[in-house]
Design an enzyme around this catalytic site. Structure first.
Site, mmCIF file in Angstrom:
data_model
loop_
_atom_site.group_PDB
_atom_site.id
_atom_site.type_symbol
_atom_site.label_atom_id
_atom_site.label_comp_id
_atom_site.label_asym_id
_atom_site.label_seq_id
_atom_site.Cartn_x
_atom_site.Cartn_y
_atom_site.Cartn_z
ATOM 1 N N HIS A 1 -7.625 -5.798 0.363
ATOM 2 C CA HIS A 1 -6.434 -4.956 0.436
ATOM 3 C C HIS A 1 -5.669 -5.257 1.721
ATOM 4 O O HIS A 1 -6.249 -5.308 2.796
ATOM 5 C CB HIS A 1 -6.857 -3.480 0.402
ATOM 6 C CG HIS A 1 -5.708 -2.530 0.382
ATOM 7 N ND1 HIS A 1 -4.824 -2.480 -0.670
ATOM 8 C CD2 HIS A 1 -5.292 -1.607 1.283
ATOM 9 C CE1 HIS A 1 -3.919 -1.547 -0.415
ATOM 10 N NE2 HIS A 1 -4.173 -1.008 0.758
ATOM 11 N N GLU B 1 -9.441 -5.550 -3.940
ATOM 12 C CA GLU B 1 -8.875 -4.305 -3.399
ATOM 13 C C GLU B 1 -9.989 -3.332 -2.994
ATOM 14 O O GLU B 1 -9.817 -2.505 -2.109
ATOM 15 C CB GLU B 1 -7.957 -3.641 -4.429
ATOM 16 C CG GLU B 1 -6.729 -4.455 -4.806
ATOM 17 C CD GLU B 1 -5.625 -4.412 -3.765
ATOM 18 O OE1 GLU B 1 -5.842 -3.869 -2.667
ATOM 19 O OE2 GLU B 1 -4.535 -4.942 -4.057
ATOM 20 N N SER C 1 0.838 -1.198 0.000
ATOM 21 C CA SER C 1 0.000 0.000 0.000
ATOM 22 C C SER C 1 0.879 1.257 0.000
ATOM 23 O O SER C 1 1.635 1.460 -0.953
ATOM 24 C CB SER C 1 -0.975 -0.048 1.178
ATOM 25 O OG SER C 1 -2.036 0.855 0.994
#
Length: 499
Positions: free
Chosen positions: A406, A305, A190
């Site tokens: 995610h 995601e 990320s």
């Protein structure tokens, strides 16, 4: 005990794992007082033996993320510390090195988090390092007054400059822990992945790493950093918001007050900027020119995601509701969007809505990085799609996720499923973790994820109208990804979007 440039350190030997662990090692001076919003300065040398058995404080951050499990001793502006896991008796050896940067939107995260623990990779013969870097307003405030006092006329990106300082420390000191400074892989997830893409673009970190891993994120596409003047205007608005009429007064404010104000309604989020120094040009321009680091890249994103429910604002997943949501977002280009992300029935709405939400969040930017690097990077690129959903929670409060959410791949890739007690991990999860960590470990050692006992993973190459990509999950295999048209559409639709 090891000797680094600034003095002697004593770590902890773990007889159970066969590792030596050194925690809370300072790699730069505390960025406090006059050093708040300055590039990291050299750490002061110490005399005698400094204990390195406990994590240093985490950097200033608001409690934004419920899944962060910290082992650090509190929170402080004095937070520029790193941690090293290394096989015992490796000191003086030349093992490959991983330097991993945490995620958290440049507003949260810490090198002490359980999911980033370095022990499992270290047991595979890799010297593993986690790094704290400044966050939020402390890491990314830009002001004309800060640019005026900078020899480079730059402002912002202090958190990224911390990462460069950590990489320089690794280059100069990692041999003392058995690591090879000429075999450094940088990795992150990320915001950590975005950091890796930025470090590859920056002239300041050239030569400090030989390989890179990016898990979901890049400073490209819809996540490209804004220009310095926009960041400076946002910084001036923040200065006005907190009632500070000079940089000196802002530096004198308590850290807790600045942190609280950074979360106020109407305050812009703080993040990377094209500052003219760490990033002399936009990352898009740097990658387009082939001026980034020409090193092997392992990069990818996850199957969930984003989620269709967020796109639909919690409305029922009907074709009519989906079409209306797409029209609100894309206006006259809605028909083109619906061809690329069709939703003719409930199953189609869920699948395409999840794909669109994930692409717009972070998968598009990740694809953009992969695509630039394969075109201009002059080194192999390995592109993955992580597909293993996390299982049901141990307390029975939630069943398995439909896809890989995610950040869901972190524990699998770093070999840390056991450290996450929230989920009831299955034998399949253990098998997927062994494969994923095997790929990561091989890549860190050689620049190629392939190895004995692992499904073959081809480097990115054009095939049958798409690109070769590796699905990682219960059924790990290579396939032809034909989603470029989706990302090219998003690039046309959002050419001026910023972080």
């Amino acid at each position: 005990m090891v000797h680094v440039d600034s003095g002697a350190l004593s770590g902890i030997h773990d007889a159970g794992t066969g590792l030596d662990e050194f925690k809370g090692i300072p790699y730069a001076a505390p960025p406090v007082g006059a050093l708040r919003w300055k590039p990291p300065q050299p750490v002061a040398a110490w005399s005698g033996l400094r204990a390195a058995g406990h994590f240093g404080p985490r950097c200033m951050q608001r409690p934004l993320f419920s899944d962060m499990v910290f082992r650090s001793a509190g929170m402080s502006e004095d937070c520029l510390y790193l941690n090293v896991w290394t096989p015992a008796h490796a000191h003086g050896g030349m093992l490959p090195v991983l330097v991993y940067f945490y995620g958290g939107g440049f507003a949260g995260g810490d090198g002490s988090e359980l999911r980033y623990d370095g022990a499992s990779l270290a047991q595979r013969g890799i010297v593993t390092v986690t790094v704290n870097y400044r966050l939020d307003v402390f890491g990314f405030l830009a002001l004309p007054a800060l640019a005026a006092e900078s020899p480079q006329h730059a402002a912002g990106n202090y958190g990224l400059l911390d990462q460069v300082a950590a990489l320089r420390w690794v280059h100069d000191n990692i041999a003392a822990f058995g690591g090879d400074p000429r075999q450094v892989t940088i990795g992150g997830e990320s915001a950590g992945s975005m950091s890796v893409s930025a470090l590859m673009a920056s002239p300041l970190s050239k030569g400090l790493m030989q390989r890179a891993i990016g898990e979901s994120g890049a400073v490209l596409g819809n996540l490209k950093p804004p220009p310095l003047d926009l960041s400076e205007r946002q910084g001036e608005a923040f200065m006005q918001h907190v009632g500070a009429h000079s940089l000196a007064k802002l530096r004198a404010m308590p850290a807790a007050a600045l942190l609280k104000a950074s979360g106020d309604q109407g305050v812009a989020e703080f993040g990377p900027t094209t500052d003219g120094y760490f990033l002399p040009r936009s990352p898009e321009a740097i990658y387009a020119a082939g001026a980034q680091a020409h090193i092997p890249l392992l990069v990818g994103s996850n199957s969930q995601e984003g989620y269709y429910a967020n796109l639909l604002a919690r409305q029922a997943p009907t074709p009519a509701n989906y079409r209306a949501a797409v029209q609100r977002q894309f206006g006259k280009q809605a028909d083109e969007a619906l061809k690329l992300y069709p939703g003719r029935d409930e199953a189609g709405v869920k699948a395409s809505g999840t794909a669109l939400a994930g692409d717009q969040f972070i998968a598009f930017a990740t694809w953009r990085w992969m695509d630039w690097q394969r075109r201009t990077g002059d080194a192999p690129v390995y592109y993955y799609h992580f597909e293993q959903p996390r299982p049901a929670k141990r307390d029975g409060s939630a069943g398995p996720d439909p896809g890989a959410v995610h950040s869901g791949e972190i524990e699998y890739a770093l070999g840390n499923l056991a450290g996450n007690r929230v989920y009831a991990w299955t034998a399949t999860d253990q098998r997927v973790s062994a494969v994923t960590e095997g790929y990561w470990a091989n890549f860190i050692k050689t620049g190629d994820p392939n190895g004995l006992g692992l499904p073959h993973w081809p480097a990115v190459a054009a095939k049958d109208g798409g690109l070769l990509r590796q699905a990682i999950g219960a059924d790990t295999h290579s396939f032809v990804d034909r989603n470029a048209a989706r990302y090219e559409f998003l690039q046309r639709f959002e050419p001026d979007a910023h972080l």
